[in-house]
Design an enzyme around this catalytic site. Structure first.
Site, PDB file in Angstrom:
ATOM      1  CD  GLU A  99       0.528  40.323  30.519  1.00 21.97           C
ATOM      2  OE1 GLU A  99       1.358  40.097  29.567  1.00 21.97           O
ATOM      3  OE2 GLU A  99       0.911  39.580  31.778  1.00 21.97           O
ATOM      4  CD  GLU A 115       6.903  42.253  32.026  1.00 22.02           C
ATOM      5  OE1 GLU A 115       8.013  42.027  31.835  1.00 22.02           O
ATOM      6  OE2 GLU A 115       5.979  41.820  31.909  1.00 22.02           O
TER       7      GLU A 115
END
Length: 365
Positions: free
Chosen positions: A251, A246
């Site tokens: 974020e 990932e």
């Protein structure tokens, strides 16, 4: 004689009383039927919707426009209107009553598109880089999400998408209009959850191995708000996470100073167990809510570098057999989560709705 006269009069009155009582009983039994609701949505972008309800045996109507649980508007002629404050799909309920207080109800969904003026202020990245070619882009110039590139993932996943997130993902929370993609998080009950939002992926349609991947966006803010732009290994269906890898390009976990102005870049992978590492950077002034910024990675066979507005803030060395998952193709994801292990739940200071506005996504190789 008086007794006979009284008896005769009573015999004459009694049928009238029975008839009157019978009529009243029949009146109480009358119920409204054949309830219909028509909605006319204004095309001027104002958000106005006019409603006309009709029913047999109805003498009044009550409208709820789907904006709050306490809202109820009475109309004697079945006509009503409202002006919705934002774009979205709303469930309208009308209850029709007869004179004897019997009722019937109907619901109808209306989708409203308001003209939203988006302030485009902020950093704009170039459309070319030395030694690289633009291989894919979505500028969101249409009137709906391009399903040649994107999928909707709906629901709440398993254990809140593995993070105990609180939202239910729906298609209806995504809008493409005037050159922007907007994902809206709302405080509304659906699918057993108290919040709704959207999650998009390019899985099975677009995946990439290396290059410069970037997104220009204006972010939401507030406690419990968690927008993300990220990538998962294209082999995740056959190679479970985290073995498939990932890459979190952006974020932001909202919640005031130090949060609404900080972006994080992270990798997740398998190396004798789940490993993750990353870096972050904080704006010198303002929040990511205030204006557009460009969030990028430059990904090669040897490293992944994170950049904000073309300034590098973190680098990860991907060499070594234990990081082989970063030398395989990945697909992209965009989502706006509410709550979860990392940000925590919204609180009384969190304002809804919150919008994640994306100008473009581009890939160079």
């Amino acid at each position: 004689m008086k007794t006979q006269t009284f008896s005769k009069n009573w015999l004459l009155i009694l049928p009238l009383l029975v008839f009157s009582f019978s009529c009243k009983k029949d009146a109480k039994a009358v119920e409204p039927t054949d309830l219909k609701l028509e909605a006319t949505i204004s095309t001027d972008g104002s958000g106005r919707v006019d409603f006309v309800a009709t029913a047999t045996n109805a003498d009044r109507y009550f409208f709820s426009f789907g904006q709050s649980t306490s809202e109820s508007i009475r109309s004697n002629d079945g006509k009503a209107y409202t002006i919705y404050p934002e774009s979205g799909t709303y469930t309208v309920k009308v209850t029709a009553y007869s004179a004897s207080d019997k009722s019937i109800e109907i619901t109808k969904q209306v989708t409203v598109e308001k003209n939203e003026v988006i302030d485009n202020t902020g950093y704009v990245s170039p459309e070319s880089y030395p030694g690289m070619t633009l291989v894919w882009r979505d500028e969101f110039n249409g009137s709906e999400l391009d399903t040649k590139f994107w999928n909707f993932e709906e629901g709440n996943g398993t254990e809140g998408w593995g993070n105990w997130e609180l939202q239910y993902y729906r298609k209806e929370n995504t809008r493409v209009h005037n050159g922007y993609l907007t994902i809206t998080a709302k405080k509304e009950s659906f699918g057993g959850k108290e919040y709704t939002s959207s999650r998009l992926t390019t899985e099975g349609k677009k995946d990439f191995l290396y290059g410069r991947i970037e997104m220009r966006a204006k972010l939401p803010k507030g406690q419990g708000i968690w927008p993300a732009f990220w990538a998962l290994g294209a082999n995740i269906r056959t190679t479970p996470w985290p073995f498939s890898g990932e890459i979190d390009i952006m974020e932001m976990v909202g919640g005031g100073p130090g949060k609404d102005n900080t972006t994080h870049g992270t990798v997740h992978y398998e190396d004798g167990g789940h490993k993750y590492i990353g870096g972050s950077t904080t704006l010198k002034s303002g929040d990511f809510y205030d204006k557009f910024h460009v969030f990028s990675i430059v990904w090669t066979a040897n490293s992944i570098k994170w950049l904000l507005d073309n300034e590098e803030f973190y680098s990860f060395d991907t060499t070594g057999a234990n990081k082989d998952e970063f030398r395989k193709p990945y697909f992209l994801l965009l989502n706006l989560a509410v709550g979860g292990n990392w940000p925590g739940s919204p609180n009384t200071s969190t304002v809804f709705p919150q919008k994640y506005i994306v100008d473009y996504v581009r890939v160079f190789q």
